[in-house]
Design a protein around this motif. Structure first.
Motif, PDB file in Angstrom:
ATOM      1  N   ASP A 289       0.765  -1.328  -0.023  1.00 44.33           N
ATOM      2  CA  ASP A 289      -0.034   0.281   0.258  1.00 44.33           C
ATOM      3  C   ASP A 289       0.525   1.562  -0.065  1.00 44.33           C
ATOM      4  OD1 ASP A 289      -2.723   0.766   0.206  1.00 44.33           O
ATOM      5  OD2 ASP A 289      -2.269   1.702   1.833  1.00 44.33           O
ATOM      6  N   PRO A 290       1.667   1.372   1.055  1.00 41.25           N
ATOM      7  CA  PRO A 290       2.585   2.356   1.195  1.00 41.25           C
ATOM      8  C   PRO A 290       3.572   2.811   0.018  1.00 41.25           C
ATOM      9  CG  PRO A 290       3.208   1.673   3.117  1.00 41.25           C
ATOM     10  CD  PRO A 290       2.504   1.248   2.138  1.00 41.25           C
ATOM     11  N   GLY A 291       3.412   3.863  -0.961  1.00 40.67           N
ATOM     12  CA  GLY A 291       4.485   4.120  -1.957  1.00 40.67           C
ATOM     13  C   GLY A 291       5.915   4.284  -1.374  1.00 40.67           C
ATOM     14  N   ILE A 292       6.679   4.297  -0.652  1.00 39.12           N
ATOM     15  CA  ILE A 292       7.446   3.704  -0.204  1.00 39.12           C
ATOM     16  C   ILE A 292       8.014   2.693   0.120  1.00 39.12           C
ATOM     17  CG2 ILE A 292       9.364   4.592   1.987  1.00 39.12           C
ATOM     18  CD1 ILE A 292       8.157   7.116   2.455  1.00 39.12           C
ATOM     19  N   GLY A 293       6.863   1.651   0.893  1.00 41.62           N
ATOM     20  CA  GLY A 293       7.600   0.438   0.608  1.00 41.62           C
ATOM     21  C   GLY A 293       7.136  -0.195  -0.832  1.00 41.62           C
ATOM     22  N   ARG A 294       6.581   0.132  -1.802  1.00 41.02           N
ATOM     23  CA  ARG A 294       7.640  -0.300  -3.062  1.00 41.02           C
ATOM     24  C   ARG A 294       8.523   0.545  -4.050  1.00 41.02           C
ATOM     25  NH1 ARG A 294       1.868  -0.232  -7.284  1.00 41.02           N
ATOM     26  NH2 ARG A 294       0.303  -1.287  -6.043  1.00 41.02           N
ATOM     27  N   TRP A 311      21.631   0.009   2.506  1.00 45.20           N
ATOM     28  CA  TRP A 311      21.691   1.368   1.923  1.00 45.20           C
ATOM     29  C   TRP A 311      21.036   2.536   3.292  1.00 45.20           C
ATOM     30  CZ3 TRP A 311      20.608   3.005  -3.803  1.00 45.20           C
ATOM     31  CH2 TRP A 311      20.556   2.132  -4.677  1.00 45.20           C
ATOM     32  N   ALA A 312      22.037   3.580   2.735  1.00 45.17           N
ATOM     33  CA  ALA A 312      21.745   4.420   3.770  1.00 45.17           C
ATOM     34  C   ALA A 312      20.417   4.974   3.471  1.00 45.17           C
ATOM     35  CB  ALA A 312      22.892   5.069   3.422  1.00 45.17           C
ATOM     36  N   PHE A 313      19.939   5.341   4.700  1.00 44.48           N
ATOM     37  CA  PHE A 313      18.585   5.827   5.095  1.00 44.48           C
ATOM     38  C   PHE A 313      18.262   7.213   3.870  1.00 44.48           C
ATOM     39  CE2 PHE A 313      15.995   4.800   9.071  1.00 44.48           C
ATOM     40  CZ  PHE A 313      15.550   3.389   8.815  1.00 44.48           C
ATOM     41  N   GLN A 314      19.515   8.233   4.307  1.00 46.40           N
ATOM     42  CA  GLN A 314      19.934   9.160   3.069  1.00 46.40           C
ATOM     43  C   GLN A 314      19.656   8.690   2.218  1.00 46.40           C
ATOM     44  OE1 GLN A 314      19.961  12.715   4.467  1.00 46.40           O
ATOM     45  NE2 GLN A 314      19.309  12.599   2.557  1.00 46.40           N
ATOM     46  N   THR A 315      20.427   7.960   1.274  1.00 46.81           N
ATOM     47  CA  THR A 315      20.085   7.723   0.128  1.00 46.81           C
ATOM     48  C   THR A 315      19.093   6.926  -0.505  1.00 46.81           C
ATOM     49  OG1 THR A 315      22.479   6.963   0.466  1.00 46.81           O
ATOM     50  CG2 THR A 315      21.433   5.843  -2.113  1.00 46.81           C
ATOM     51  N   ARG A 319      17.536   9.028  -3.116  1.00 43.20           N
ATOM     52  CA  ARG A 319      16.653   8.000  -4.284  1.00 43.20           C
ATOM     53  C   ARG A 319      15.332   7.531  -5.383  1.00 43.20           C
ATOM     54  NH1 ARG A 319      20.808   4.742  -7.691  1.00 43.20           N
ATOM     55  NH2 ARG A 319      22.654   5.692  -7.149  1.00 43.20           N
ATOM     56  N   SER A 320      14.471   8.266  -3.564  1.00 40.04           N
ATOM     57  CA  SER A 320      12.708   7.553  -4.546  1.00 40.04           C
ATOM     58  C   SER A 320      12.424   8.954  -4.806  1.00 40.04           C
ATOM     59  CB  SER A 320      12.506   7.993  -2.930  1.00 40.04           C
ATOM     60  OG  SER A 320      12.489   8.846  -2.266  1.00 40.04           O
ATOM     61  N   GLY A 321      13.073  10.075  -4.965  1.00 39.95           N
ATOM     62  CA  GLY A 321      12.323  11.613  -5.665  1.00 39.95           C
ATOM     63  C   GLY A 321      11.057  11.594  -4.442  1.00 39.95           C
ATOM     64  N   SER A 322      11.234  11.424  -3.284  1.00 46.23           N
ATOM     65  CA  SER A 322      10.060  11.762  -2.858  1.00 46.23           C
ATOM     66  C   SER A 322      10.058  13.877  -2.143  1.00 46.23           C
ATOM     67  CB  SER A 322      10.083  11.218  -0.395  1.00 46.23           C
ATOM     68  OG  SER A 322       9.038  11.830   0.198  1.00 46.23           O
ATOM     69  N   ALA A 323       8.787  14.007  -2.263  1.00 43.35           N
ATOM     70  CA  ALA A 323       8.755  15.437  -2.032  1.00 43.35           C
ATOM     71  C   ALA A 323       8.466  15.901  -0.671  1.00 43.35           C
ATOM     72  CB  ALA A 323       7.404  16.067  -3.283  1.00 43.35           C
ATOM     73  N   GLY A 324       8.603  14.597  -0.034  1.00 45.91           N
ATOM     74  CA  GLY A 324       8.125  15.617   2.036  1.00 45.91           C
ATOM     75  C   GLY A 324       9.701  15.660   2.503  1.00 45.91           C
ATOM     76  N   THR A 325       9.182  15.339   3.791  1.00 45.08           N
ATOM     77  CA  THR A 325      10.824  15.603   4.686  1.00 45.08           C
ATOM     78  C   THR A 325      11.492  14.685   5.567  1.00 45.08           C
ATOM     79  OG1 THR A 325       9.387  16.165   6.854  1.00 45.08           O
ATOM     80  CG2 THR A 325       9.794  18.259   5.319  1.00 45.08           C
ATOM     81  N   PHE A 326      12.986  14.579   4.638  1.00 44.67           N
ATOM     82  CA  PHE A 326      13.286  13.644   5.361  1.00 44.67           C
ATOM     83  C   PHE A 326      12.910  12.929   6.483  1.00 44.67           C
ATOM     84  CE2 PHE A 326      17.728  11.424   6.901  1.00 44.67           C
ATOM     85  CZ  PHE A 326      17.900  10.293   6.158  1.00 44.67           C
ATOM     86  N   LYS A 327      12.639  13.888   7.882  1.00 43.15           N
ATOM     87  CA  LYS A 327      12.218  12.912   8.593  1.00 43.15           C
ATOM     88  C   LYS A 327      10.758  12.636   8.317  1.00 43.15           C
ATOM     89  CE  LYS A 327      10.190  14.588  13.093  1.00 43.15           C
ATOM     90  NZ  LYS A 327      10.358  16.304  13.543  1.00 43.15           N
ATOM     91  N   GLU A 328       9.438  12.658   7.924  1.00 45.39           N
ATOM     92  CA  GLU A 328       9.064  11.506   8.054  1.00 45.39           C
ATOM     93  C   GLU A 328       9.052  10.346   7.038  1.00 45.39           C
ATOM     94  OE1 GLU A 328       4.890  10.872   6.961  1.00 45.39           O
ATOM     95  OE2 GLU A 328       5.770  12.909   8.642  1.00 45.39           O
ATOM     96  N   PHE A 329      10.116  10.740   6.216  1.00 53.26           N
ATOM     97  CA  PHE A 329      10.464   9.753   5.285  1.00 53.26           C
ATOM     98  C   PHE A 329      10.573   8.692   6.300  1.00 53.26           C
ATOM     99  CE2 PHE A 329      12.890   6.909   2.823  1.00 53.26           C
ATOM    100  CZ  PHE A 329      12.491   6.856   1.321  1.00 53.26           C
ATOM    101  N   ARG A 330      11.692   9.368   7.585  1.00 54.11           N
ATOM    102  CA  ARG A 330      12.881   7.990   8.283  1.00 54.11           C
ATOM    103  C   ARG A 330      11.308   7.578   8.562  1.00 54.11           C
ATOM    104  NH1 ARG A 330      16.407  12.301  10.058  1.00 54.11           N
ATOM    105  NH2 ARG A 330      14.489  12.876  11.482  1.00 54.11           N
ATOM    106  N   ILE A 332       8.427   7.286   8.127  1.00 53.91           N
ATOM    107  CA  ILE A 332       7.303   6.115   7.056  1.00 53.91           C
ATOM    108  C   ILE A 332       8.449   4.520   7.030  1.00 53.91           C
ATOM    109  CG2 ILE A 332       6.355   5.428   5.006  1.00 53.91           C
ATOM    110  CD1 ILE A 332       5.543   8.476   5.262  1.00 53.91           C
ATOM    111  N   LEU A 333       9.438   5.343   6.847  1.00 56.80           N
ATOM    112  CA  LEU A 333      10.084   3.576   6.839  1.00 56.80           C
ATOM    113  C   LEU A 333      10.325   2.565   7.734  1.00 56.80           C
ATOM    114  CD1 LEU A 333      12.278   2.138   4.392  1.00 56.80           C
ATOM    115  CD2 LEU A 333      14.147   3.746   5.546  1.00 56.80           C
ATOM    116  N   ARG A 334      10.922   3.760   8.919  1.00 59.38           N
ATOM    117  CA  ARG A 334      10.484   2.651  10.185  1.00 59.38           C
ATOM    118  C   ARG A 334       9.204   2.089  10.527  1.00 59.38           C
ATOM    119  NH1 ARG A 334      14.821   7.327  13.025  1.00 59.38           N
ATOM    120  NH2 ARG A 334      16.728   5.911  12.471  1.00 59.38           N
ATOM    121  N   ASN A 335       7.983   2.785  10.444  1.00 60.81           N
ATOM    122  CA  ASN A 335       6.962   1.423  10.365  1.00 60.81           C
ATOM    123  C   ASN A 335       6.883   0.347   8.793  1.00 60.81           C
ATOM    124  OD1 ASN A 335       4.130   1.808  11.919  1.00 60.81           O
ATOM    125  ND2 ASN A 335       4.317   1.417   9.507  1.00 60.81           N
TER     126      ASN A 335
END
Length: 376
Positions: A289-294, A311-315, A319-330, A332-335
């Motif tokens: 379901d989550p785009g980041i998960g895909r 892979w580093a979270f930052q990398t 590479r994801s092209g996410s328009a959100g903040t790195f904090k929000e990306f982290r 979602i990724l940790r979830n």
């Protein structure tokens, strides 16, 4: 009650009056008497009444803290990354596989960068994503209908899978070489992508094709020249689909079938050479379901394969092209890591010198290759 104003602080029983006020006063008196007996019983030689009361308050607070520590509040479980399959998702038992039974394939060349948006809400019309690579860059440009999403890209996966299967038959002498166009029925598209076969989903196919056609991928590479002097610069730009048209409609005006033309770069990757540069994708990918998960699954499939990758979270964020903040990306990724329910791959977080790392490992060897989670 108005005649009580202006008299300063008053007992609540005085304000309420009547039987309710008397009951509250009686209750308060009982509590005071019980507390007084407790103070008298706990008094030590030389302690005043106030000192005993203060000591009892400290003991009560300490007991509360110990009780809370022994029974911590459990945090809610992580949100699942996999949605439930739609009704009627079972594949028919045919001897000859239909179009949506073909194993899902994806192009390796663009599996470690996102050539689409990962958000369902932000359409990013007119937006640009640029990825700097070691030998050039990839640029994704969106048209007025919005940037193609990772869910729109399901139609590209279907196209790659169809071409790959047709090329396999051609190499085995069981069919002709496929052209760049194919004509799926919309119900086949929805079945392949594991979506419900409803009117709304059928309408969304046309919108997805608009965005795929309007999203251009510009690929710039520098190659060594034959004479060893100045490197050659190669530039190629094309949409995620070259063109499409609706071929037929149902009686109630819904799209029934479409014709889709594959872009030249994608057609060339699949049909040229003895080993096309494509990878099989797990069918449960479409339930993520989550785009980041895909994106994480695609990255794991490309980088880890049957082994493991880090892979580093930052990398991954870059590479994801996410328009959100790195904090929000982290977050979602940790979830997603905590849920750990993506197909085929075990996910763990590991500390790195430059920040947190995502460890992706093929599940068949996860138990023997990964250390236990911290705290176990």
């Amino acid at each position: 009650m108005n005649n009580q104003r202006g008299k300063g602080p008053q007992q609540i029983g005085d304000l309420l009056g009547g039987s309710l006020g008397a009951s509250l006063e009686k209750l308060k008196a009982g509590i005071d008497a019980k507390q007084q007996k407790r103070i008298e019983a706990a008094a030590r030689p030389g302690e005043s009444k106030e000192q005993v009361a203060a000591r009892l308050r400290d003991e009560d607070a300490r007991a509360d803290r110990e009780r809370n520590a022994s029974s911590p509040v459990k945090s809610p479980p992580p949100s699942p990354s996999i949605r439930k399959p739609p009704t009627g998702d079972e594949q028919p038992d045919f001897f000859v596989p239909s179009l949506y039974d073909v194993g899902t394939k994806d192009s390796r060349s663009i599996m470690d960068v996102a050539v689409f948006r990962l958000s369902k809400k932000d359409k990013r019309a007119g937006g640009v994503i640029r990825y700097e690579l070691s030998d050039g860059y990839v640029e994704v440009k969106a048209g007025p209908d919005g940037m193609a999403s990772v869910w729109d890209y399901d139609l590209v996966l279907m196209m790659v899978s169809h071409l790959t299967e047709a090329m396999n038959r051609y190499r085995e002498g069981r069919g002709e070489k496929p052209g760049r166009t194919y004509r799926p029925h919309v119900s086949d598209i929805l079945k392949f992508c594991r979506r419900g076969d409803g009117g709304r989903q059928a309408d969304e196919v046309e919108g997805a094709l608009d965005r795929l056609k309007g999203t251009t991928i510009k690929n710039v590479r520098e190659r060594p020249s034959a004479n060893g002097r100045r490197p050659m610069r190669e530039v190629e730009a094309e949409g995620l689909v070259s063109s499409y048209k609706v071929l037929s409609y149902t009686e109630n005006g819904k799209i029934a079938s479409v014709e889709i033309e594959a872009p030249k770069w994608l057609y060339r990757e699949v049909t040229e050479g003895k080993r096309p540069d494509v990878l099989t994708v797990h069918p449960d990918y479409f339930l993520i379901d989550p785009g980041i998960g895909r994106f994480v699954y695609r990255l794991a499939r490309r980088a880890a394969g049957k082994g493991e990758a880090k892979w580093a979270f930052q990398t991954i964020y870059e590479r994801s092209g996410s328009a959100g903040t790195f904090k929000e990306f982290r977050r979602i990724l940790r979830n997603i890591i905590e849920a750990n329910d993506l197909p085929e791959y075990e996910l763990r977080e590991e500390a790195g010198q430059g920040g947190p790392l995502l460890v992706m490992i093929y599940r068949d060897r996860a138990d023997e290759a990964l250390p236990p989670p911290s705290g176990v």
